[in-house]
Structure formats: structure tokens, C-alpha cells
Design an enzyme around this catalytic site. Structure first.
Site, mmCIF file in Angstrom:
data_model
loop_
_atom_site.group_PDB
_atom_site.id
_atom_site.type_symbol
_atom_site.label_atom_id
_atom_site.label_comp_id
_atom_site.label_asym_id
_atom_site.label_seq_id
_atom_site.Cartn_x
_atom_site.Cartn_y
_atom_site.Cartn_z
ATOM 1 N N HIS A 17 11.653 -16.462 -28.206
ATOM 2 C CA HIS A 17 11.098 -16.838 -27.944
ATOM 3 C C HIS A 17 12.600 -18.097 -27.598
ATOM 4 O O HIS A 17 11.920 -18.811 -27.303
ATOM 5 C CB HIS A 17 12.350 -17.962 -30.293
ATOM 6 C CG HIS A 17 11.068 -16.791 -31.473
ATOM 7 N ND1 HIS A 17 11.218 -16.476 -31.486
ATOM 8 C CD2 HIS A 17 10.006 -17.300 -31.118
ATOM 9 C CE1 HIS A 17 10.746 -15.290 -32.874
ATOM 10 N NE2 HIS A 17 9.845 -16.042 -32.254
ATOM 11 N N LYS A 41 3.914 -15.878 -47.580
ATOM 12 C CA LYS A 41 4.138 -14.900 -46.837
ATOM 13 C C LYS A 41 5.978 -15.460 -46.392
ATOM 14 O O LYS A 41 6.166 -16.278 -46.394
ATOM 15 C CB LYS A 41 4.243 -15.135 -44.984
ATOM 16 C CG LYS A 41 4.007 -14.434 -44.295
ATOM 17 C CD LYS A 41 3.546 -14.006 -42.615
ATOM 18 C CE LYS A 41 4.830 -14.138 -42.189
ATOM 19 N NZ LYS A 41 3.694 -14.639 -40.342
ATOM 20 N N ARG A 90 2.444 -12.931 -25.818
ATOM 21 C CA ARG A 90 2.478 -11.470 -25.436
ATOM 22 C C ARG A 90 1.331 -9.906 -24.853
ATOM 23 O O ARG A 90 1.989 -9.602 -24.380
ATOM 24 C CB ARG A 90 3.643 -10.998 -26.913
ATOM 25 C CG ARG A 90 4.662 -11.255 -26.262
ATOM 26 C CD ARG A 90 5.384 -10.890 -28.162
ATOM 27 N NE ARG A 90 5.278 -11.767 -28.818
ATOM 28 C CZ ARG A 90 4.977 -12.281 -30.441
ATOM 29 N NH1 ARG A 90 6.258 -11.092 -30.479
ATOM 30 N NH2 ARG A 90 4.132 -12.359 -31.533
ATOM 31 N N SER A 128 10.104 -10.673 -33.153
ATOM 32 C CA SER A 128 10.892 -10.786 -34.914
ATOM 33 C C SER A 128 10.602 -9.944 -36.120
ATOM 34 O O SER A 128 11.637 -9.343 -36.693
ATOM 35 C CB SER A 128 10.798 -11.754 -35.229
ATOM 36 O OG SER A 128 11.060 -13.020 -35.090
#
Ligand code: ADP
Length: 161
Positions: A17, A41, A90, A128
Site C-alpha cells: 500500500h 466484513k 497485482r 494484508s
């Protein structure tokens, strides 16, 4: 003034990040990093913890601020009067998800543009969830998160096990 929003979960913020934040801060006059809170979530870190960690990690960038939003990204952009959103990519899988999300967001807010930025090679495998997984199995997460908050994140994750 050029301005963009970099939204995400940041649960917790990683060096991946931060790489995107650094690169984005070099392109825009102002960058708002926004912790998007998803009621469905529950994160590992609370929204308040994520914000505090991000604020510490971003302190070196005077043009970067950290905010929180509890609703739709498209509405957030409208309310702020900002048009540009940055998302990292990514993998090809992530790319596909992002172009779908960008299309839906443009339906909700036609003014909005999503700019996709490829991850730097060295961080392309970092997430993460990988950080949380490493901690869950007793590994050292400190190399993967910003140095200024590395001890804090490692201790917090050890407590949350
Ligand atoms: P979200 O749940 O919204 O995907 P994340 O915190 O996982 O939230 O990611 C926020 C943004 O940061 C996403 O656009 C993601 O692609 C990007 N990102 C996450 N990790 C990396 C990384 N290692 N390199 C580049 N971008 C990343």
C-alpha cells in the site's frame, strides 16, 4: 489542484500500500487514503486502528490525508467533489475485478474515473491477508509493513490470535 482518492480496507496497511501511496503522491497535489468500512466484513483491525496506523505511516507525506467512509465509493467521490480513484493491480485476476468495479462505479457516478496502477514487482505478492496469515502462524510480519508501525502491528496481531 489535482486530487485523487486511494480507497481500500487497509487491514492492516502494508509496504505494498505504501509503495502505491508514495507513487501516487508524486503524481497528484493531494491524495486522500480512505478506509472503506464494510458492514458485512468485520476486519481484524477496527476502522479506528486502521486509520491511526495509516496516519502514522503517511506522516512523512504532507499531501496525504487519511479518511474513513462507511458507504458507497461512488457517493463518497460525489460528496468530496473528487473524480479520480486509484486502485492497485497485482494480478490479472485483480485486474478483471477492478475493471468490473470501475464500470459499476461509473454507472453510479458518471464523473468518476478509476486509474489502475500496477504493483511494483517486489510487492506484487504482498497483501494484508498474507500479513494476517503470517502472524496467525507465528511468523514475523515486520518486514512486510511500514517500519514506523511494524512493532505496533506485530504486537497487535499477536494479541488478536
Ligand atoms: P480492498 O479490500 O479494497 O481490495 P486492500 O486494502 O486489500 O482493500 O487494497 C487496497 C488497494 O491497495 C487495492 O487497490 C489493492 O489492489 C492495492 N494493493 C494492496 N496491496 C498492494 C500491493 N502489494 N501492491 C500494490 N497495490 C496493492
Amino acid at each position: 489542484m489535482t486530487e485523487c482518492v486511494f480507497p481500500g480496507s487497509f487491514d492492516p496497511v502494508t509496504k505494498g500500500h505504501m509503495d502505491l501511496i508514495r507513487r501516487t503522491a508524486g503524481l497528484f497535489d493531494r491524495v486522500t487514503v480512505t478506509v472503506m468500512v464494510n458492514i458485512h466484513k468485520q476486519g481484524t483491525f477496527s476502522p479506528e486502528e486502521r486509520i491511526r496506523l495509516l496516519e502514522k505511516a503517511c506522516r512523512e507525506y504532507s499531501s496525504v490525508r487519511v479518511e474513513r467512509w462507511d458507504g458507497l465509493l461512488a457517493d463518497y467521490l460525489k460528496e468530496k467533489g473528487v473524480k479520480c480513484v486509484i486502485r492497485g493491480v497485482r494480478s490479472t485476476g485483480e485486474f478483471e475485478g477492478e475493471i468490473g468495479a470501475a464500470a459499476v462505479n461509473r454507472m453510479l457516478n458518471p464523473e468518476m474515473e478509476t486509474l489502475l496502477m500496477p504493483a511494483s514487482e517486489e510487492y506484487a505478492g504482498l497483501s494484508s491477508s498474507a500479513v494476517r496469515e503470517i502472524a496467525a502462524f507465528g511468523g514475523d510480519v515486520r518486514p512486510f509493513v511500514p517500519d514506523v508501525i511494524a512493532e505496533e502491528i506485530a504486537a497487535a496481531l499477536a494479541n488478536k490470535k
